[in-house]
Design a protein around this motif. Structure first.
Motif, PDB file in Angstrom:
ATOM      1  N   TRP A  21       0.800  -1.217   0.000  1.00  0.00           N
ATOM      2  CA  TRP A  21       0.000   0.000   0.000  1.00  0.00           C
ATOM      3  C   TRP A  21       0.835   1.270   0.000  1.00  0.00           C
ATOM      4  CZ3 TRP A  21      -4.552   0.348  -1.757  1.00  0.00           C
ATOM      5  CH2 TRP A  21      -5.401  -0.746  -1.714  1.00  0.00           C
ATOM      6  N   ASP A  22       2.152   1.148   0.051  1.00  0.00           N
ATOM      7  CA  ASP A  22       2.989   2.336   0.029  1.00  0.00           C
ATOM      8  C   ASP A  22       2.813   3.149  -1.244  1.00  0.00           C
ATOM      9  OD1 ASP A  22       3.971   1.804   2.493  1.00  0.00           O
ATOM     10  OD2 ASP A  22       5.947   1.143   1.828  1.00  0.00           O
ATOM     11  N   CYS A  23       2.447   2.493  -2.320  1.00  0.00           N
ATOM     12  CA  CYS A  23       2.360   3.210  -3.595  1.00  0.00           C
ATOM     13  C   CYS A  23       0.950   3.664  -3.924  1.00  0.00           C
ATOM     14  CB  CYS A  23       2.873   2.321  -4.719  1.00  0.00           C
ATOM     15  SG  CYS A  23       1.694   1.034  -5.178  1.00  0.00           S
ATOM     16  N   ALA A  24      -0.048   3.176  -3.208  1.00  0.00           N
ATOM     17  CA  ALA A  24      -1.431   3.501  -3.553  1.00  0.00           C
ATOM     18  C   ALA A  24      -1.670   5.000  -3.425  1.00  0.00           C
ATOM     19  CB  ALA A  24      -2.397   2.722  -2.670  1.00  0.00           C
ATOM     20  N   ASP A  25      -2.039   5.601  -4.514  1.00  0.00           N
ATOM     21  CA  ASP A  25      -2.245   7.040  -4.552  1.00  0.00           C
ATOM     22  C   ASP A  25      -3.610   7.330  -5.162  1.00  0.00           C
ATOM     23  OD1 ASP A  25      -1.968   9.739  -4.390  1.00  0.00           O
ATOM     24  OD2 ASP A  25      -0.308   9.891  -5.793  1.00  0.00           O
ATOM     25  N   TYR A  97      -3.162   8.722 -11.095  1.00  0.00           N
ATOM     26  CA  TYR A  97      -2.637   7.553 -11.818  1.00  0.00           C
ATOM     27  C   TYR A  97      -3.761   6.629 -12.273  1.00  0.00           C
ATOM     28  CZ  TYR A  97       1.457   9.219  -9.323  1.00  0.00           C
ATOM     29  OH  TYR A  97       2.448  10.014  -8.817  1.00  0.00           O
ATOM     30  N   PRO A  98      -4.578   7.041 -13.219  1.00  0.00           N
ATOM     31  CA  PRO A  98      -5.673   6.171 -13.662  1.00  0.00           C
ATOM     32  C   PRO A  98      -5.174   4.852 -14.257  1.00  0.00           C
ATOM     33  CG  PRO A  98      -5.421   8.038 -15.148  1.00  0.00           C
ATOM     34  CD  PRO A  98      -4.520   8.292 -13.973  1.00  0.00           C
ATOM     35  N   GLU A  99      -3.954   4.863 -14.784  1.00  0.00           N
ATOM     36  CA  GLU A  99      -3.397   3.656 -15.395  1.00  0.00           C
ATOM     37  C   GLU A  99      -3.101   2.562 -14.369  1.00  0.00           C
ATOM     38  OE1 GLU A  99       0.056   6.255 -14.217  1.00  0.00           O
ATOM     39  OE2 GLU A  99      -1.829   6.638 -15.247  1.00  0.00           O
ATOM     40  N   ALA A 100      -3.082   2.905 -13.082  1.00  0.00           N
ATOM     41  CA  ALA A 100      -2.781   1.917 -12.043  1.00  0.00           C
ATOM     42  C   ALA A 100      -4.013   1.099 -11.632  1.00  0.00           C
ATOM     43  CB  ALA A 100      -2.185   2.603 -10.822  1.00  0.00           C
ATOM     44  N   PHE A 101      -5.187   1.526 -12.039  1.00  0.00           N
ATOM     45  CA  PHE A 101      -6.405   0.797 -11.687  1.00  0.00           C
ATOM     46  C   PHE A 101      -6.673  -0.281 -12.720  1.00  0.00           C
ATOM     47  CE2 PHE A 101      -6.670   4.756  -9.510  1.00  0.00           C
ATOM     48  CZ  PHE A 101      -7.231   4.435  -8.285  1.00  0.00           C
ATOM     49  N   GLU A 102      -7.011  -1.457 -12.230  1.00  0.00           N
ATOM     50  CA  GLU A 102      -7.323  -2.558 -13.140  1.00  0.00           C
ATOM     51  C   GLU A 102      -8.500  -3.353 -12.589  1.00  0.00           C
ATOM     52  OE1 GLU A 102      -3.716  -4.840 -13.367  1.00  0.00           O
ATOM     53  OE2 GLU A 102      -3.921  -5.627 -11.343  1.00  0.00           O
ATOM     54  N   TRP A 103      -9.286  -3.861 -13.502  1.00  0.00           N
ATOM     55  CA  TRP A 103     -10.422  -4.704 -13.147  1.00  0.00           C
ATOM     56  C   TRP A 103     -10.011  -6.142 -13.394  1.00  0.00           C
ATOM     57  CZ3 TRP A 103     -14.460  -2.625 -10.717  1.00  0.00           C
ATOM     58  CH2 TRP A 103     -14.682  -1.259 -10.861  1.00  0.00           C
ATOM     59  N   ILE A 104     -10.094  -6.968 -12.361  1.00  0.00           N
ATOM     60  CA  ILE A 104      -9.697  -8.374 -12.441  1.00  0.00           C
ATOM     61  C   ILE A 104     -10.962  -9.228 -12.507  1.00  0.00           C
ATOM     62  CG2 ILE A 104      -8.518 -10.263 -11.277  1.00  0.00           C
ATOM     63  CD1 ILE A 104      -6.823  -8.112  -9.850  1.00  0.00           C
ATOM     64  N   ASN A 174      -8.660  -3.344  -8.501  1.00  0.00           N
ATOM     65  CA  ASN A 174      -7.332  -3.475  -7.906  1.00  0.00           C
ATOM     66  C   ASN A 174      -6.492  -2.253  -8.272  1.00  0.00           C
ATOM     67  OD1 ASN A 174      -5.155  -5.082  -6.614  1.00  0.00           O
ATOM     68  ND2 ASN A 174      -4.281  -5.095  -8.670  1.00  0.00           N
ATOM     69  N   TYR A 175      -5.565  -1.897  -7.384  1.00  0.00           N
ATOM     70  CA  TYR A 175      -4.594  -0.841  -7.667  1.00  0.00           C
ATOM     71  C   TYR A 175      -3.249  -1.519  -7.891  1.00  0.00           C
ATOM     72  CZ  TYR A 175      -2.164   3.624  -7.403  1.00  0.00           C
ATOM     73  OH  TYR A 175      -1.414   4.736  -7.696  1.00  0.00           O
ATOM     74  N   ASN A 176      -2.752  -1.485  -9.117  1.00  0.00           N
ATOM     75  CA  ASN A 176      -1.507  -2.149  -9.498  1.00  0.00           C
ATOM     76  C   ASN A 176      -0.352  -1.154  -9.382  1.00  0.00           C
ATOM     77  OD1 ASN A 176       0.680  -3.337 -10.776  1.00  0.00           O
ATOM     78  ND2 ASN A 176      -0.577  -4.318 -12.344  1.00  0.00           N
ATOM     79  N   CYS A 177       0.425  -1.294  -8.311  1.00  0.00           N
ATOM     80  CA  CYS A 177       1.508  -0.345  -8.032  1.00  0.00           C
ATOM     81  C   CYS A 177       2.528  -0.253  -9.160  1.00  0.00           C
ATOM     82  CB  CYS A 177       2.213  -0.734  -6.734  1.00  0.00           C
ATOM     83  SG  CYS A 177       1.158  -0.558  -5.290  1.00  0.00           S
ATOM     84  N   SER A 178       2.797  -1.360  -9.827  1.00  0.00           N
ATOM     85  CA  SER A 178       3.813  -1.343 -10.878  1.00  0.00           C
ATOM     86  C   SER A 178       3.339  -0.570 -12.112  1.00  0.00           C
ATOM     87  CB  SER A 178       4.225  -2.757 -11.260  1.00  0.00           C
ATOM     88  OG  SER A 178       3.122  -3.465 -11.791  1.00  0.00           O
ATOM     89  N   SER A 179       2.042  -0.270 -12.204  1.00  0.00           N
ATOM     90  CA  SER A 179       1.521   0.503 -13.339  1.00  0.00           C
ATOM     91  C   SER A 179       1.427   1.994 -13.061  1.00  0.00           C
ATOM     92  CB  SER A 179       0.134  -0.014 -13.722  1.00  0.00           C
ATOM     93  OG  SER A 179       0.215  -1.336 -14.179  1.00  0.00           O
TER      94      SER A 179
END
Length: 191
Positions: A21-25, A97-104, A174-179
Motif C-alpha cells: 500500500w505504500d504506492c497507492a495514490d 494515476y488512472p493507469e494503475a487501476f485494473e479490473w480483475i 485493484n490498484y496495481n503499483c507497478s503501473s
C-alpha cells in the motif's frame, strides 16, 4: 535534469517496490454533480456515456459502493433489499494515476486468491468490509459491493431494474503499483 529531480524519481520508485500500500495514490472527493478531471472511470452505459465509481453514505445502512450516473447526478447503490439513488453524502474515486487501476475478472469461489492484491476498499455494510466490483448487464457497467469475507453474502451485489441483484462472476477493482507512473507536478520548482 537536476540531481534533486532524479532523487525524487528514485525515491518514488523505491516506495513502489516496498509494502503493497505504500504506492497507492488515490482519494475520495466530495461529489456534488460535477465530475473532477482526475475521477476514475468505471466504464460506459448503453449510450456510451462514462460512469464513475462512488461511495454513498446511507444513514442506517453504512458506506456503500455505487455507480455515479453523471447525467442524473446521483450515485446508485444497494443495501439489503433496497436500491438507493442519492445526491447526498457521495464521494467519487479519484487519482493522478488512472493507469494503475485494473479490473480483475474472477468468480466468488476464487476471491481468496486475491488477498495479497491491492483491492480497493469499498466501505462497509452490517459491520462487514466491502470491496468494489463491477458487472456488465444490458450493455451497462454497474458498480456493486463484494463482501470481503463471503460467508453468507457471496458474489457481487448490485442494483438492476430497481432491485438488488447478485452474480457469482464479476470484476474486482485493484490498484496495481507497478503501473503507477510517477509524475512530477510542473508547478513545483525543483532546483
Amino acid at each position: 535534469m537536476s540531481l534533486t529531480y532524479l532523487l525524487l524519481i528514485f525515491l518514488k520508485l523505491l516506495t513502489v517496490g516496498s509494502d503493497k500500500w505504500d504506492c497507492a495514490d488515490y482519494y475520495w472527493r466530495d461529489y456534488h454533480g460535477v465530475i473532477p478531471d482526475d475521477a476514475i472511470p468505471a466504464g460506459k452505459d448503453t449510450h456510451g456515456n462514462t460512469l464513475y465509481i462512488g461511495l454513498a453514505y446511507i444513514r442506517g445502512y453504512e458506506l456503500l459502493p455505487g455507480t455515479i450516473l453523471p447525467d442524473e447526478k446521483v450515485a446508485r447503490t444497494t443495501a439489503y433489499a433496497y436500491v438507493f439513488n442519492t445526491k447526498d453524502n457521495v464521494k467519487i474515486l479519484c487519482s493522478p494515476y488512472p493507469e494503475a487501476f485494473e479490473w480483475i475478472s474472477t468468480e466468488s469461489k476464487d476471491l481468496h486468491k486475491y488477498q495479497n492484491y491491492n483491492l480497493i476498499p469499498g466501505g462497509s455494510e452490517v459491520g462487514e468490509n466491502l470491496h468494489i466490483g463491477r458487472v456488465f448487464r444490458d450493455n451497462n457497467v454497474i458498480i456493486g459491493k463484494i463482501f470481503k469475507h463471503e460467508r453468507t453474502n457471496r458474489g457481487i451485489w448490485f442494483p438492476l431494474n430497481n432491485k438488488p441483484a447478485n452474480s457469482l462472476s464479476y470484476q474486482i477493482l485493484n490498484y496495481n503499483c507497478s503501473s503507477a507512473n510517477p509524475k512530477i507536478d510542473p508547478r513545483v520548482k525543483i532546483e
